[in-house]
Design a protein around this motif. Structure first.
Motif, PDB file in Angstrom:
ATOM      1  N   LEU A 116       0.855  -1.192   0.000  1.00  0.00           N
ATOM      2  CA  LEU A 116       0.000   0.000   0.000  1.00  0.00           C
ATOM      3  C   LEU A 116       0.891   1.242   0.000  1.00  0.00           C
ATOM      4  O   LEU A 116       1.670   1.466   0.927  1.00  0.00           O
ATOM      5  CB  LEU A 116      -0.923  -0.018   1.224  1.00  0.00           C
ATOM      6  N   HIS A 117       0.734   2.044  -1.043  1.00  0.00           N
ATOM      7  CA  HIS A 117       1.635   3.170  -1.296  1.00  0.00           C
ATOM      8  C   HIS A 117       0.934   4.510  -1.052  1.00  0.00           C
ATOM      9  O   HIS A 117      -0.239   4.674  -1.362  1.00  0.00           O
ATOM     10  CB  HIS A 117       2.113   3.073  -2.760  1.00  0.00           C
ATOM     11  N   TRP A 118       1.705   5.466  -0.515  1.00  0.00           N
ATOM     12  CA  TRP A 118       1.193   6.795  -0.187  1.00  0.00           C
ATOM     13  C   TRP A 118       1.618   7.736  -1.304  1.00  0.00           C
ATOM     14  O   TRP A 118       2.664   8.376  -1.213  1.00  0.00           O
ATOM     15  CB  TRP A 118       1.735   7.225   1.183  1.00  0.00           C
ATOM     16  N   HIS A 119       0.819   7.824  -2.317  1.00  0.00           N
ATOM     17  CA  HIS A 119       1.168   8.535  -3.543  1.00  0.00           C
ATOM     18  C   HIS A 119       1.240  10.048  -3.304  1.00  0.00           C
ATOM     19  O   HIS A 119       0.267  10.661  -2.869  1.00  0.00           O
ATOM     20  CB  HIS A 119       0.112   8.199  -4.616  1.00  0.00           C
ATOM     21  N   GLY A 120       2.412  10.590  -3.633  1.00  0.00           N
ATOM     22  CA  GLY A 120       2.588  12.042  -3.507  1.00  0.00           C
ATOM     23  C   GLY A 120       3.384  12.451  -2.292  1.00  0.00           C
ATOM     24  O   GLY A 120       3.841  13.582  -2.189  1.00  0.00           O
ATOM     25  N   MET A 121       3.561  11.513  -1.354  1.00  0.00           N
ATOM     26  CA  MET A 121       4.217  11.859  -0.097  1.00  0.00           C
ATOM     27  C   MET A 121       5.736  11.901  -0.229  1.00  0.00           C
ATOM     28  O   MET A 121       6.342  11.115  -0.950  1.00  0.00           O
ATOM     29  CB  MET A 121       3.888  10.812   0.978  1.00  0.00           C
ATOM     30  N   ILE A 430       3.489  10.195 -16.274  1.00  0.00           N
ATOM     31  CA  ILE A 430       4.651   9.739 -15.514  1.00  0.00           C
ATOM     32  C   ILE A 430       4.613  10.299 -14.093  1.00  0.00           C
ATOM     33  O   ILE A 430       4.423  11.495 -13.884  1.00  0.00           O
ATOM     34  CB  ILE A 430       5.961  10.151 -16.229  1.00  0.00           C
ATOM     35  N   HIS A 431       4.799   9.387 -13.161  1.00  0.00           N
ATOM     36  CA  HIS A 431       4.747   9.722 -11.739  1.00  0.00           C
ATOM     37  C   HIS A 431       6.104   9.423 -11.105  1.00  0.00           C
ATOM     38  O   HIS A 431       6.702   8.405 -11.386  1.00  0.00           O
ATOM     39  CB  HIS A 431       3.642   8.891 -11.071  1.00  0.00           C
ATOM     40  N   VAL A 432       6.570  10.332 -10.265  1.00  0.00           N
ATOM     41  CA  VAL A 432       7.817  10.126  -9.534  1.00  0.00           C
ATOM     42  C   VAL A 432       7.500  10.125  -8.044  1.00  0.00           C
ATOM     43  O   VAL A 432       6.834  11.038  -7.538  1.00  0.00           O
ATOM     44  CB  VAL A 432       8.850  11.240  -9.862  1.00  0.00           C
ATOM     45  N   HIS A 433       7.971   9.107  -7.358  1.00  0.00           N
ATOM     46  CA  HIS A 433       7.740   9.004  -5.913  1.00  0.00           C
ATOM     47  C   HIS A 433       8.605  10.006  -5.144  1.00  0.00           C
ATOM     48  O   HIS A 433       9.628  10.475  -5.628  1.00  0.00           O
ATOM     49  CB  HIS A 433       8.088   7.594  -5.424  1.00  0.00           C
ATOM     50  N   ASN A 434       8.171  10.297  -3.904  1.00  0.00           N
ATOM     51  CA  ASN A 434       8.972  11.072  -2.950  1.00  0.00           C
ATOM     52  C   ASN A 434       9.269  12.498  -3.394  1.00  0.00           C
ATOM     53  O   ASN A 434      10.246  13.086  -2.973  1.00  0.00           O
ATOM     54  CB  ASN A 434      10.309  10.345  -2.675  1.00  0.00           C
TER      55      ASN A 434
HETATM   56 CU    CU Z   1       3.445   7.345  -5.869  1.00  0.00          CU
END
Ligand code: CU
Ligand code: C2O
Ligand code: CU
Length: 503
Positions: A116-121, A430-434
């Motif tokens: 479970l990922h916290w997208h945008g954090m 395209i999404h980049v984590h962190n």
């Molecule tokens: Cu994410």
């Protein structure tokens, strides 16, 4: 063979598909010509998801989240087997504040592994909830971080190795909100959950006649991403919101696997954009329409003081359903169209003052920051049977996702420029984590007017080059990586994802 099939085979070959003789079954699969069950829905009340603000324990906001399965009533006459978080389908809205330390206790009550990922954090890589943090059935995983992000609307969802798309489709996803009610109050931005501040979590789904979800990630559904023919807002179809107040905030959130939306109101009324993915804007932006790719969010303020009825509508033509070769092959699927997402009946809304503030917050100036590194990412689709029917075929810089390969290494507390090049035939969000980045330009031109704020996801259209300015954040971990990937979840699972560490 029907004439159309013949033509399409010919076309496929000229477009570079390796010559294989498609069986008629495979061909119809590939063309997305599956039969869609088309249920009809009577008008329902707008669904406001359960709100979870956590419990304060020892200076932390603690959230207890259970991944569970069950049956849900989405269709009028049958139930659907679904999964969700603290509920059978989808999830509560999690609300917390900047500078709090949040503690997420995630227990997996499913009989399959899930992450479970916290997208945008912005958070340590070990807490990110990516494919390296899969939770086995029966286990509990705890993620903790101090909230550094700005108040805005975020996303939490499954990020399970090879199974993200299908788990999200079945229901493992929800909205997170970081709120600053005092500042909203000062700025005149509606902020009362379920009263004048509403999540609008948009998903599309398909069903079989017996009510089961219909899902495929091969053939056409792999190339375009899986699209459904039933549009849900907060988990239900054809709903009507009857707001108590005449000024409302809608937290538009594209939680769909692959569908892009071009949103506007049925009477084309203007609205004010006040926040993008990762924060409030420096200035409210008046708009009549906005485009949202998968995973993008936008907070808008709508004035309904005229008491009229209206709908939030999609305008067809945006997204991958009509792209190039796929457009010709899949054009008959009927999945790209104009449609209503939900309705608003403002006849009972009490009149409150309109929204006047145009100046919202001031941003730190990033125009002259030092650039520690520039990276190039080539987004590729290998056109051939492996891509259509195999397990891979989507790559970044010629490499498909590999859990054991660190593709990029960044230095903490710096800024980088990432150049996203899309020579392929479909769009890739395209999404980049962190990180919360800013878009520098698209093919050398200014970004669209609705994406000039903090972003964690950006569409790179076919033949585009998009440059983004990426802050790498304060957290270092030489071993545990963050992800960057296409947020068309079928593309992500098929390999269009890479890993970077921050050291
Ligand atoms: Cu994410
Ligand atoms: Cu929304 Cu890597 O995820
Ligand atoms: Cu993609």
């Amino acid at each position: 063979m029907k004439r159309r099939d013949f033509l399409l085979t010919g076309l496929g070959v000229t477009a570079g598909v390796t010559a294989v003789s498609f069986a008629p079954y495979a061909m119809s699969q590939m063309m997305g010509r599956r039969r869609n069950y088309q249920p009809s829905f009577s008008l329902q009340n707008f669904a406001v998801p359960a709100l979870d603000e956590g419990t304060a324990i020892d200076g932390k906001q603690v959230f207890k989240l259970a991944l569970q399965s069950g049956e849900s009533r989405i269709l009028p006459n049958t139930s659907t087997a679904t999964i969700g978080i603290n509920q059978n389908f989808l999830a509560p809205v999690l609300r917390f504040k900047k500078n709090q330390t949040v503690r997420m206790e995630v227990s997996n009550k499913l009989n399959e592994a899930a992450a479970l990922h916290w997208h945008g954090m912005i958070l340590p890589a070990s807490q990110d909830g990516g494919p390296h943090q899969a939770i086995k059935p029966g286990d509990t995983w705890v993620a903790e971080w101090k909230v550094l992000n700005e108040p805005a609307t975020y996303f939490y969802h499954s990020h399970t190795h090879n199974h993200t798309a299908e788990q999200v489709w079945r229901g493992l996803g929800g909205q997170m909100q970081i709120v600053d009610e005092d500042r909203d109050q000062e700025l005149g931005i509606p902020h009362q959950y379920g009263v004048d501040d509403f999540p609008v979590i948009i998903t599309d789904r398909s069903f079989t006649e017996s009510g089961a979800f219909q899902y495929s990630n091969s053939g056409m559904q792999r190339m375009q991403g899986m699209h459904g023919n039933v549009i849900l807002v907060n988990g239900i179809a054809n709903s009507v919101l009857k707001p108590e107040k005449s000024l409302i905030r809608l937290r538009l959130h594209n939680a769909s696997n692959a569908r892009f939306y071009h949103l506007h109101f049925s009477d084309n009324r203007p609205f004010q954009l006040v926040a993008t993915d990762g924060g409030i804007l420096a200035q409210a932006q008046p708009l009549n329409d906005i485009r949202l790719a998968p995973a993008e969010r936008a907070d808008i303020i709508v004035d309904v003081s005229d008491g009229k009825s209206l709908s939030l509508r999609n305008k067809k033509g945006y997204g991958n359903l009509n792209r190039g070769m796929m457009g010709m092959m899949g054009g008959g699927s009927g999945l790209d169209s104009d449609f209503d997402l939900f309705h608003i009946d403002a006849s009972k809304a009490s009149k409150v003052a309109g929204f006047k503030t145009t100046q919202l917050v001031s941003f730190p100036d990033w125009t002259n920051v030092d650039i520690a590194a520039t990276r190039q990412l080539q987004l590729e689709m290998q056109m051939g049977p492996a891509m259509m029917f195999g397990s891979g075929g989507f790559t970044i810089n010629k490499k498909g996702y590999d859990l054991n390969v660190i593709n990029e290494v960044a230095k903490a507390n710096t800024f980088e420029i990432w150049e996203l090049n899309n020579p392929s035939v479909t769009h890739h969000p395209i999404h980049v984590h962190n990180t919360q980045f800013r878009i520098i330009d698209r093919n050398g031109r200014l970004p669209y007017i609705w994406e000039r704020g903090l972003k964690d996801t950006v569409t790179v259209s076919a033949d585009e080059k998009v440059r983004i300015l990426v802050p790498t954040g304060p957290y270092k971990d030489a071993k545990m990586p963050y992800m960057y990937h296409c947020h068309i979840l079928e593309h992500e699972d098929a390999g269009m994802m890479g890993q970077f560490t921050v050291t």
